[in-house]
Design a protein around this motif. Structure first.
Motif, PDB file in Angstrom:
ATOM      1  N   ARG A 128     -11.941  -3.432  -4.540  1.00  0.00           N
ATOM      2  CA  ARG A 128     -13.193  -3.046  -3.894  1.00  0.00           C
ATOM      3  C   ARG A 128     -14.139  -2.381  -4.873  1.00  0.00           C
ATOM      4  O   ARG A 128     -13.726  -1.730  -5.809  1.00  0.00           O
ATOM      5  CB  ARG A 128     -12.903  -2.085  -2.743  1.00  0.00           C
ATOM      6  N   MET A 137      -2.846   0.802   6.440  1.00  0.00           N
ATOM      7  CA  MET A 137      -3.056   1.156   5.042  1.00  0.00           C
ATOM      8  C   MET A 137      -3.255  -0.126   4.228  1.00  0.00           C
ATOM      9  O   MET A 137      -2.510  -1.093   4.383  1.00  0.00           O
ATOM     10  CB  MET A 137      -1.871   1.948   4.494  1.00  0.00           C
ATOM     11  N   PRO A 138      -4.257  -0.162   3.351  1.00  0.00           N
ATOM     12  CA  PRO A 138      -4.540  -1.396   2.619  1.00  0.00           C
ATOM     13  C   PRO A 138      -3.589  -1.586   1.442  1.00  0.00           C
ATOM     14  O   PRO A 138      -3.080  -0.595   0.881  1.00  0.00           O
ATOM     15  CB  PRO A 138      -5.957  -1.179   2.125  1.00  0.00           C
ATOM     16  N   PRO A 139      -3.327  -2.823   1.047  1.00  0.00           N
ATOM     17  CA  PRO A 139      -2.593  -3.052  -0.200  1.00  0.00           C
ATOM     18  C   PRO A 139      -3.351  -2.417  -1.369  1.00  0.00           C
ATOM     19  O   PRO A 139      -4.570  -2.355  -1.362  1.00  0.00           O
ATOM     20  CB  PRO A 139      -2.559  -4.582  -0.324  1.00  0.00           C
ATOM     21  N   SER A 157      -1.143  -5.436  14.390  1.00  0.00           N
ATOM     22  CA  SER A 157      -1.852  -6.007  13.241  1.00  0.00           C
ATOM     23  C   SER A 157      -1.054  -7.115  12.570  1.00  0.00           C
ATOM     24  O   SER A 157      -1.633  -7.996  11.933  1.00  0.00           O
ATOM     25  CB  SER A 157      -2.181  -4.904  12.219  1.00  0.00           C
ATOM     26  N   ASP A 163       1.681   5.807   4.989  1.00  0.00           N
ATOM     27  CA  ASP A 163       0.555   6.200   5.844  1.00  0.00           C
ATOM     28  C   ASP A 163       0.602   7.712   6.119  1.00  0.00           C
ATOM     29  O   ASP A 163       1.504   8.190   6.814  1.00  0.00           O
ATOM     30  CB  ASP A 163       0.623   5.428   7.159  1.00  0.00           C
ATOM     31  N   ALA A 201      -5.775  -4.734  -2.992  1.00  0.00           N
ATOM     32  CA  ALA A 201      -7.063  -4.862  -2.298  1.00  0.00           C
ATOM     33  C   ALA A 201      -7.934  -3.654  -2.574  1.00  0.00           C
ATOM     34  O   ALA A 201      -9.144  -3.776  -2.764  1.00  0.00           O
ATOM     35  CB  ALA A 201      -6.826  -5.020  -0.802  1.00  0.00           C
ATOM     36  N   ALA A 202      -7.315  -2.455  -2.598  1.00  0.00           N
ATOM     37  CA  ALA A 202      -8.075  -1.247  -2.847  1.00  0.00           C
ATOM     38  C   ALA A 202      -8.680  -1.270  -4.244  1.00  0.00           C
ATOM     39  O   ALA A 202      -9.822  -0.858  -4.465  1.00  0.00           O
ATOM     40  CB  ALA A 202      -7.175  -0.021  -2.683  1.00  0.00           C
ATOM     41  N   ALA A 243      -7.063   1.212  11.275  1.00  0.00           N
ATOM     42  CA  ALA A 243      -6.717   0.076  10.430  1.00  0.00           C
ATOM     43  C   ALA A 243      -5.474   0.420   9.647  1.00  0.00           C
ATOM     44  O   ALA A 243      -5.235   1.599   9.330  1.00  0.00           O
ATOM     45  CB  ALA A 243      -7.852  -0.261   9.460  1.00  0.00           C
ATOM     46  N   GLY A 274       0.805  -1.212   0.000  1.00  0.00           N
ATOM     47  CA  GLY A 274       0.000   0.000   0.000  1.00  0.00           C
ATOM     48  C   GLY A 274       0.841   1.265   0.000  1.00  0.00           C
ATOM     49  O   GLY A 274       2.072   1.222  -0.073  1.00  0.00           O
ATOM     50  N   TYR A 301       0.498  -0.972  13.933  1.00  0.00           N
ATOM     51  CA  TYR A 301       1.001  -1.823  12.844  1.00  0.00           C
ATOM     52  C   TYR A 301       1.605  -3.111  13.401  1.00  0.00           C
ATOM     53  O   TYR A 301       1.367  -4.203  12.857  1.00  0.00           O
ATOM     54  CB  TYR A 301       2.046  -1.065  12.021  1.00  0.00           C
TER      55      TYR A 301
END
Length: 332
Positions: free
Chosen positions: A332, A323-325, A267, A197, A328-329, A321, A194, A264
């Protein structure tokens, strides 16, 4: 499977083409320094395919300076002016996003207070077929070799101050950190981990991003001088190392952003309360030393405590949460 399980020891990618690289610069109210950087890019051979400039809502003549280089830079220039000052973290996140959306294979991140060595891109490109997260070396303002702490003690989440500075015949050393003053990273890694941040605003953001990259690829610092710092910073000379002066804003974010690192770590299942807490205590102590011996004042400790206080809010934020890959983003 964790990210660490998937991390290859070495990666061979396609041959490097300078036109596939983008230099992404973040600037704020330092048009003189930015002009010097752009002049150095003008002298580069080879040049990148794009130069992206993220302007953090400067109030000086930055926009005019950028436009004065558009026709003479010798490569495509993309200017993105932010509505507000998003800090270095927000600026680099946006710069990487723009470069990624341009289709760049390689993204080279820079502050505005450096200049590029004319053959710097060729030197970085020499390593591109072998690695996907690369840091070059820098000269300091006075022409000396700038030492950067390229490894962190992972459980403590702090730099190792005395990691060896010399290189062996291989010409590289493995690292598990990162610095946005010269990070050279492949789009495949950006896709996987991703964007940087923006919530950090300043400080720890590049260390965190470099650490995330090192979990999915072999990250290295190479024995190639590719940048020169153009701004003098007050320092305390400790002989083999230096400690730079700071500011109240830095002191605040240094402590506050430990909470983002903690989130992080949690997670990813690597958080140890005892060791991470020790790292936070050592960081606090280092900032006291910086205050007393570099800036020679006792004023500023309140900003350290305020950062710790606000960090507790981040640590307890149920909506937080990572930062998304980008893969993945996109899905969506």
């Amino acid at each position: 499977m964790t990210l660490a399980d998937a991390r290859p020891e070495q990666t061979v990618t396609e041959q490097f083409s300078p036109a596939t690289a983008t230099i992404a610069i973040v600037t704020f109210n330092r048009s003189g320094l930015l002009s010097r950087l752009l002049e150095s890019i003008e002298r580069m051979d080879p040049k990148p395919g794009h130069v992206v400039i993220v302007d953090n809502a400067s109030t000086d003549d930055t926009g005019d300076v950028v436009e004065s280089f558009r026709e003479r830079l010798g490569t495509q220039l993309v200017y993105r002016r932010m509505d507000t000052n998003t800090g270095g973290s927000g600026g680099f996140s946006e710069g990487m996003r723009v470069a990624y959306d341009l289709g760049s294979t390689w993204i080279w991140l820079m502050d505005d207070d450096v200049e590029v060595i004319p053959d710097g891109l060729a030197k970085m490109g020499k390593w591109a077929p072998r690695f996907r997260s690369i840091q070059g070396r820098r000269y300091d303002y006075d022409g000396s070799e700038f030492y950067w702490q390229y490894r962190i003690a992972e459980p403590l989440a702090i730099p190792i101050p005395f990691a060896p500075a010399s290189f062996d015949a291989s010409g590289f050393k493995e690292m598990n950190s990162g610095c946005f003053e010269g990070m050279f990273i492949h789009r495949d890694i950006v896709t996987e981990i991703g964007l940087p941040d923006p919530r950090f605003f300043i400080y720890w953001d590049d260390q965190m991003y470099g650490w995330l990259a090192s979990r999915v690829t072999t990250s290295v610092i190479v024995d190639e001088f590719v940048l020169r710092r153009t701004r003098e910073i007050r320092q305390w000379d400790m002989g083999i190392r230096h400690m730079n002066a700071s500011s109240n804003a830095y002191r605040y974010y240094i402590m506050r952003n430990r909470a983002h690192i903690k989130r992080y770590y949690r997670s990813l299942g690597v958080y140890s309360p005892l060791l991470f807490g020790l790292g936070t205590a050592l960081t606090f102590g280092k900032e006291l030393i910086r205050l007393f011996f570099v800036e020679r004042t006792v004023r500023g400790t309140s900003h350290l405590f305020r950062g710790l206080r606000d960090g507790r809010k981040i640590a307890n934020d149920a909506s937080w949460a990572p930062m998304p890959p980008l893969s993945a983003a996109a899905g969506r």
